[in-house]
Design a protein around this motif. Structure first.
Motif, mmCIF file in Angstrom:
data_model
loop_
_atom_site.group_PDB
_atom_site.id
_atom_site.type_symbol
_atom_site.label_atom_id
_atom_site.label_comp_id
_atom_site.label_asym_id
_atom_site.label_seq_id
_atom_site.Cartn_x
_atom_site.Cartn_y
_atom_site.Cartn_z
ATOM 1 N N CYS A 261 0.831 -1.079 -0.039
ATOM 2 C CA CYS A 261 0.015 0.060 -0.104
ATOM 3 C C CYS A 261 0.719 1.195 -0.019
ATOM 4 C CB CYS A 261 -0.854 -0.016 1.361
ATOM 5 S SG CYS A 261 -1.939 -1.136 1.169
ATOM 6 N N TYR B 41 -1.798 3.963 -1.382
ATOM 7 C CA TYR B 41 -3.060 3.060 -1.822
ATOM 8 C C TYR B 41 -3.740 2.717 -0.752
ATOM 9 C CZ TYR B 41 -0.775 3.957 -6.522
ATOM 10 O OH TYR B 41 -0.471 4.420 -7.370
ATOM 11 N N LEU C 209 -7.930 -1.262 -3.168
ATOM 12 C CA LEU C 209 -7.377 -1.231 -4.305
ATOM 13 C C LEU C 209 -6.454 -2.363 -4.580
ATOM 14 C CD1 LEU C 209 -6.329 1.159 -6.817
ATOM 15 C CD2 LEU C 209 -4.415 0.027 -5.955
ATOM 16 N N GLN D 107 -9.194 -5.176 -5.148
ATOM 17 C CA GLN D 107 -9.594 -5.046 -6.597
ATOM 18 C C GLN D 107 -8.577 -5.799 -7.351
ATOM 19 O OE1 GLN D 107 -10.524 -1.142 -7.501
ATOM 20 N NE2 GLN D 107 -12.646 -1.758 -7.745
ATOM 21 N N ALA D 108 -7.206 -5.385 -7.105
ATOM 22 C CA ALA D 108 -6.092 -5.836 -7.982
ATOM 23 C C ALA D 108 -6.384 -7.523 -8.286
ATOM 24 C CB ALA D 108 -4.828 -5.224 -7.573
ATOM 25 N N ASP E 298 -5.817 0.176 -15.546
ATOM 26 C CA ASP E 298 -5.623 0.863 -14.174
ATOM 27 C C ASP E 298 -4.028 1.359 -13.852
ATOM 28 O OD1 ASP E 298 -5.711 2.049 -12.031
ATOM 29 O OD2 ASP E 298 -7.224 1.021 -11.016
ATOM 30 N N GLN F 157 -3.206 -0.140 -10.133
ATOM 31 C CA GLN F 157 -3.052 -1.572 -10.075
ATOM 32 C C GLN F 157 -1.922 -2.172 -10.555
ATOM 33 O OE1 GLN F 157 -6.480 -3.521 -11.283
ATOM 34 N NE2 GLN F 157 -7.880 -2.620 -9.677
#
Lengths: 336, 318
Positions: A31, A37, A41, A44-45, A53, A56
């Protein structure tokens, strides 16, 4: 009577806690950085990767291999340091301080000098042979007697010798200068997926070998006679232990350059946690400790001066050197 | 006799240093240029090579003498100021001062003196006092810490400082001019008293008790010699960065020349010759690459270090 024969708890209670801690730090390493981040995220990645993105891509393609490399070299150097300390019976032995890492780095740049840019496998081979030669040399130096305190001094002299040749070669070679400027002082800036995939197996094999021979090494260090009575082959155990040192140090150096002090701090903390348990248990504890510390140091290096970054080797020296000095103080007071 | 030979060798090396470079000069040309003065033919020699030579000579003398003094005081042939962290702390101080806009020499002195105080405090033992081996080992940690600090400072300063970074991490005579010679002359009055300390060092080497019974005030002398040596080592660092292995190698070589006796003047000459030779190599072998002199001092010093290490290994008592 029975308790002295039977092995004590095989899994130390601190181990799961340490592993959980490393997992937290690992997430933090993904992060935090030049840009922070949220964990959302990351999720999601992981679950639904959007190839367009940019954030990502940064996390998956740059931070993930880097964090994995930090885990690997941290654990590898911790095992290397602990094994070296066991073999030399010297709590100050560390692959950085004794010059094993510097020897591996010297072999890598020597390969670079003679062969030009090399692939990961060739780099690994050179690092491995350099580390092995230096480890044998260290064992010889320590084996000649002279007490706890000669080894680090002779090692520091040997390391500075190797490192000055390293900087000579790197500076003579303009291509290498740009690429290896940070690697020279120990940095994860070169760690990418390809390098990691090629070198991690070597490091992991070294860690496993270290764990596997830990009990034999321990018996051997009680005395060669006793070891022989227990059915050990002193020469074989010794060469296996040296091989474990060379594999772990070599893999770490091939990825991140000559990084010091992890092999000193992690085993020291692990010995405290293990409170007198055997070498194998201490090694099990030292792995997550080394991995976590390396990750923390890498996060600090990327975060403190962002967007610029402070190489891992420098951060670790700033933490490790005071620890080294405190250790010496306590050893000197205990010795008499 | 040995002293005379060493001086002759030094003069020959100095002549070579004036001749070497991107365009080599013959002996006659060197003499012509020297005597023609800074105008005309001798311009390059007078504006570039001569100040560089003098700076190197003074820095080498300082490092050599300081190395021998520390090795004798700490009773260990490896315990030179660059192993026990003094030069690294001086370099750190000089870089910090440079970034704050202060004179680097002052910074180097502050760095070296605080290193000595710190070492004294760290290595002090409640009963034994100041044991040499404790000083050496704590110095090892200090050297690594200060080296990392210098590197971090340089990185903080941003890009475009690569050459400055090299100077402060390996030592270089690139860019040494007459202003540096002016700074170097400040070090001569500090260097002179060390040259007269041969007898004192000789007796200190007999052991503290014996030296005391010979009427020496051991504690005061140790502190004074250590401080002087630290100041000149730091001065040399502020001139041209921490030239590696000069202090480490000059001590053992000078002892070998003086049949095992500590002789600071001889050590200074050896150090000066060492730096001059390294600089001749740096300019003669690859004049275009502008490699730092410190790399060559390290390459020449390395074999000497190996010999010292081997001797230490075979000598089990130390």
């Amino acid at each position: 009577m029975l308790s002295s024969v039977l092995p004590q708890r095989s899994v130390p209670p601190a181990l799961p806690l340490l592993c959980a801690g490393v997992a937290v730090v690992f997430v933090a390493a993904l992060c935090l950085g030049a840009q922070d981040y949220g964990p959302g995220l990351l999720w999601q990645a992981l679950v639904a990767r959007d190839p367009k993105d940019l954030a990502q891509a940064v996390v998956v393609e740059m931070r993930l291999p880097r964090a994995l490399a930090a885990l690997m070299i941290g654990a590898a150097l911790a095992v290397s340091g602990l094994m070296m300390q066991a073999l030399t019976r010297n709590p100050l032995a560390d692959p950085g301080l004794t010059g094993v890492n510097a020897g591996a780095a010297l072999a890598v740049v020597a390969g670079l000098w003679f062969l030009g840019p090399m692939g990961s496998a060739a780099t690994a081979a050179f690092a491995l042979s350099g580390a092995a030669a230096a480890a044998v040399l260290v064992r010889l130096l320590a084996g000649s007697g002279g007490g706890t305190l000669r080894l680090p001094l002779a090692g520091a002299a040997f390391a500075s010798l190797c490192l000055s040749v390293v900087s000579f070669v790197v500076l003579m070679n303009p291509e290498a200068r740009n690429l290896y400027r940070f690697w020279m002082v120990g940095s994860l800036a070169l760690a990418d997926t390809g390098r990691l995939a090629a070198l991690a197996p070597l490091g992991l094999a070294g860690i496993c070998l270290g764990l596997a021979v830990s009990r034999q090494v321990e018996s051997l260090m009680l005395g060669e006679d006793l070891g022989a009575a227990l059915g050990l082959h002193p020469g074989r155990v010794l060469s296996l232990a040296l091989a474990a040192i060379a594999m772990t140090s070599g893999a770490a150096v091939a990825i991140a350059g000559p990084v010091g002090f992890i092999g000193l701090i992690a085993p020291h903390l692990a010995r405290r946690l293990a409170s007198g348990a055997g070498l194998g248990v201490t090694m099990l504890l030292a792995c997550p400790l080394g991995a976590g510390l390396t990750l923390l140091a890498d996060i600090a290096g990327r975060w403190l001066m962002r967007p610029a970054e402070l190489p891992l080797g420098i951060v670790l020296a700033m933490i490790g050197a005071p620890v080294f000095m405190l250790l010496i103080r306590s050893i000197l007071r205990k010795e008499d | 006799m040995r002293l005379v030979l060493m001086l002759l060798a030094l003069v020959a090396l100095a002549g070579l240093a004036l001749a070497a470079g991107r365009s080599w000069l013959g002996p006659v040309e060197v003499m012509q240029a020297l005597f023609s003065g800074p105008e005309g033919v001798g311009r390059m020699l007078w504006s570039l090579r001569l100040p560089r030579l003098i700076t190197g000579l003074v820095a080498g003398m300082c490092l050599g003498a300081a190395g021998l003094v520390f090795q004798t005081l700490l009773r260990n042939p490896l315990a030179s100021p660059d192993v026990i962290g003094l030069t690294q702390c001086a370099a750190f101080g000089a870089v910090a001062a440079l970034m704050a806009g202060l004179p680097p020499m002052a910074g180097a002195w502050v760095g070296a003196v605080s290193a000595i105080i710190l070492l004294g405090w760290l290595a002090a033992h409640p009963r034994e006092g100041l044991a040499p081996r404790a000083v050496v080992l704590q110095g090892l940690g200090l050297a690594l810490l200060a080296g990392a600090g210098t590197e971090a400072l340089i990185l903080r300063a941003g890009d475009g400082n690569a050459s400055m970074a090299m100077a402060w991490l390996t030592g270089t005579l690139n860019g040494a001019g007459w202003p540096e010679v002016g700074h170097a002359l400040w070090l001569v009055p500090l260097l002179a008293p060390l040259f007269t300390a041969r007898r004192i060092l000789d007796r200190l080497e007999l052991g503290d008790d014996l030296a005391r019974s010979l009427g020496l005030r051991v504690g005061v002398l140790r502190a004074a010699l250590g401080l002087l040596a630290a100041l000149i080592a730091a001065g040399a660092v502020s001139l041209c960065g921490p030239l590696g292995f000069v202090a480490l190698a000059a001590g053992p070589v000078s002892r070998w020349l003086a049949r095992g006796r500590p002789d600071p003047f001889l050590a200074a000459l050896v150090g000066a010759g060492f730096v001059t030779l390294a600089d001749v190599l740096a300019r003669g072998l690859a004049p275009a690459a502008l490699l730092p002199t410190g790399l060559y001092t390290a390459l020449i010093g390395a074999p000497i270090l190996l010999v010292v290490l081997r001797r230490q290994m075979s000598d089990k008592s130390s």
